[in-house]
Design an enzyme around this catalytic site. Structure first.
Site, PDB file in Angstrom:
ATOM      1  N   GLY A  10       0.875  -1.170   0.000  1.00  0.00           N
ATOM      2  CA  GLY A  10       0.000   0.000   0.000  1.00  0.00           C
ATOM      3  C   GLY A  10       0.908   1.215   0.000  1.00  0.00           C
TER       4      GLY A  10
ATOM      5  N   ASN B 190       3.756   1.955   2.831  1.00  0.00           N
ATOM      6  CA  ASN B 190       5.166   1.988   2.411  1.00  0.00           C
ATOM      7  C   ASN B 190       5.801   3.346   2.737  1.00  0.00           C
ATOM      8  OD1 ASN B 190       4.745  -0.548   1.275  1.00  0.00           O
ATOM      9  ND2 ASN B 190       4.386   0.250  -0.786  1.00  0.00           N
TER      10      ASN B 190
ATOM     11  N   GLU C 143      -4.919   6.591  -2.897  1.00  0.00           N
ATOM     12  CA  GLU C 143      -5.476   5.240  -2.770  1.00  0.00           C
ATOM     13  C   GLU C 143      -6.539   5.138  -1.674  1.00  0.00           C
ATOM     14  OE1 GLU C 143      -2.224   2.391  -2.385  1.00  0.00           O
ATOM     15  OE2 GLU C 143      -2.004   2.309  -4.554  1.00  0.00           O
TER      16      GLU C 143
ATOM     17  N   ASN D 156       6.088  11.104 -10.570  1.00  0.00           N
ATOM     18  CA  ASN D 156       6.952  10.695 -11.673  1.00  0.00           C
ATOM     19  C   ASN D 156       6.580  11.461 -12.940  1.00  0.00           C
ATOM     20  OD1 ASN D 156       4.790   9.362 -12.976  1.00  0.00           O
ATOM     21  ND2 ASN D 156       5.227   7.434 -11.924  1.00  0.00           N
TER      22      ASN D 156
ATOM     23  N   LEU E   8      12.438  10.609 -12.571  1.00  0.00           N
ATOM     24  CA  LEU E   8      12.528  10.439 -14.025  1.00  0.00           C
ATOM     25  C   LEU E   8      13.140   9.104 -14.419  1.00  0.00           C
ATOM     26  CD1 LEU E   8      13.939  14.035 -14.488  1.00  0.00           C
ATOM     27  CD2 LEU E   8      11.710  13.312 -15.350  1.00  0.00           C
TER      28      LEU E   8
ATOM     29  N   GLY F 219      17.173   9.945 -13.416  1.00  0.00           N
ATOM     30  CA  GLY F 219      17.348  10.516 -12.075  1.00  0.00           C
ATOM     31  C   GLY F 219      16.119  11.247 -11.594  1.00  0.00           C
TER      32      GLY F 219
ATOM     33  N   THR G  25       8.874  -2.448  -7.137  1.00  0.00           N
ATOM     34  CA  THR G  25       7.719  -2.095  -6.286  1.00  0.00           C
ATOM     35  C   THR G  25       8.187  -1.281  -5.079  1.00  0.00           C
ATOM     36  OG1 THR G  25       6.800  -4.245  -6.871  1.00  0.00           O
ATOM     37  CG2 THR G  25       5.673  -3.029  -5.123  1.00  0.00           C
TER      38      THR G  25
ATOM     39  N   GLY H 243       9.262   4.222  -5.600  1.00  0.00           N
ATOM     40  CA  GLY H 243       8.768   5.599  -5.509  1.00  0.00           C
ATOM     41  C   GLY H 243       8.358   5.953  -4.083  1.00  0.00           C
ATOM     42  N   ASP H 244       7.781   4.993  -3.383  1.00  0.00           N
ATOM     43  CA  ASP H 244       7.372   5.239  -1.988  1.00  0.00           C
ATOM     44  C   ASP H 244       8.601   5.458  -1.104  1.00  0.00           C
ATOM     45  OD1 ASP H 244       4.754   4.757  -2.818  1.00  0.00           O
ATOM     46  OD2 ASP H 244       4.906   2.611  -2.384  1.00  0.00           O
TER      47      ASP H 244
HETATM   48  O1  RIB Z   1       3.794   1.685  -4.675  1.00  0.00           O
HETATM   49  C1  RIB Z   1       3.711   0.311  -4.485  1.00  0.00           C
HETATM   50  C2  RIB Z   1       2.401  -0.062  -3.871  1.00  0.00           C
HETATM   51  O2  RIB Z   1       1.361   0.251  -4.762  1.00  0.00           O
HETATM   52  C3  RIB Z   1       2.224  -1.528  -3.567  1.00  0.00           C
HETATM   53  O3  RIB Z   1       2.691  -1.863  -2.290  1.00  0.00           O
HETATM   54  C4  RIB Z   1       0.748  -1.765  -3.802  1.00  0.00           C
HETATM   55  O4  RIB Z   1       0.062  -2.148  -2.650  1.00  0.00           O
HETATM   56  C5  RIB Z   1       0.212  -0.476  -4.389  1.00  0.00           C
HETATM   57  O5  RIB Z   1      -0.444   0.298  -3.460  1.00  0.00           O
END
Ligand code: RIB
Length: 311
Positions: A38, A42, A137, A180, A229, A233, A256, A259-260
């Protein structure tokens, strides 16, 4: 200053695939792993690992209470997360291919059950000068942003995943956009193709990140822009200050939560008194480490690892 991350908590089902499934195609995955994820969770974990005191707000079903354990383990306060009786926890179905790229299908579940009452109750515990970090989200976003701004909180928005609901938000109230190049292009009205012509007449968003960030800053003048980007970078832009940050080269296994991780480490460094330059560099290092590991929140590195990176 307290940091409130009001955002999603997901159970991530990550399938290892040779290539992403195509329309009409059935493929077999070679592995399935289940991770905590999520974007909200994250980013809270990344902020906490960066050294900031962070409070997470959101909702899970009874099947997702283990996510609270993951947050607590990272040092995140979880008292503002509601556990709902009859709604399942949000989840994500993630395909991760052999290049470490992913595509994600979301089911909102409890993330879409936020009420105005919960927003009011949570915000009553914060005050002017605190910071609210949000993604796209959970529901109640327009109300949340309006209320937080009226109380004098700073607002950091990662407008991801980008969809039509973004246009319902009071974007002029945002103090930090962290996004992004595709999201930036959409906010600028330049279409979905980051390789395509940008709003300034023919400049590729990827080739000219500085220009893209400047255009976005001009559109939302109260906001600082943090633009990632990919291979090119990242760029920070605020008023006359433009910082270009290089990407650290690593062998990616799973992008995955990269970005978080970037978002959490950028804000976390800044909120502890670091300069924008330091925040960009630390965020780039943290996300480089994250892509070398599988999963969402488990891939987020500890501060010591980030500080030691590249030495
Ligand atoms: O940014 C990655 C996340 O996007 C994942 O962990 C997924 O749950 C979605 O929310």
């Amino acid at each position: 200053m307290k940091v409130l991350c009001f955002g999603s908590l997901n159970i991530d089902y990550t399938y290892q695939v040779e290539h992403f499934v195509q329309k009409g195609e059935t493929i077999s995955s070679t592995a399935l792993q289940v991770f905590s994820g999520g974007k909200g969770l994250n980013q809270s974990i990344a902020l906490a690992k960066a050294g900031v005191e962070v409070y997470h707000a959101g909702a899970v079903g009874k099947d997702g209470t283990f996510l609270l354990g993951q947050l607590k383990e990272a040092g995140v306060h979880t008292g503002h997360v509601r556990v709902l009786e009859d709604v399942p926890t949000g989840h994500a179905i993630i395909q991760n291919d052999k290049n470490g790229e992913n595509c994600i299908l979301l089911f909102g579940g409890a993330n879409q059950e936020i009420t105005e009452g919960q927003v009011d109750q949570v915000l009553s515990q914060f005050q002017a000068g605190d910071c609210l970090l949000v993604q796209n989200e959970v529901n109640q976003m327009p109300y949340l942003l309006q209320r937080a701004h009226s109380m004098g909180l700073k607002i950091a928005l990662n407008p991801s995943p980008m969809d039509e609901k973004i246009w319902e938000l009071p974007l002029g109230l945002v103090d930090y956009f962290i996004l992004n190049e595709i999201e930036a292009g959409q906010l600028l009205g330049a279409g979905e193709d980051p390789q395509g012509a940008a709003a300034d007449g023919g400049v590729s968003l990827l080739e000219n990140g500085e220009k893209t960030a400047e255009l976005l800053h001009r559109k939302y003048p109260s906001a600082a822009i943090v633009l990632t980007l990919g291979e090119h970078g990242s760029v920070f832009f605020h008023q006359e200050n433009c910082i270009r940050q290089k990407k650290y080269d690593v062998q990616a296994v799973d992008t995955t939560a990269a970005g978080d991780t970037f978002t959490g480490y950028f804000l976390g460094t800044l909120f502890q008194g670091g300069s924008e330059q330091e925040a960009m560099d630390r965020a780039a290092k943290a996300s480089a480490i994250a892509v070398t590991r599988n999963g969402a929140s488990p891939s987020i590195p500890a501060l010591e690892e980030v500080l030691a990176f590249g030495k």
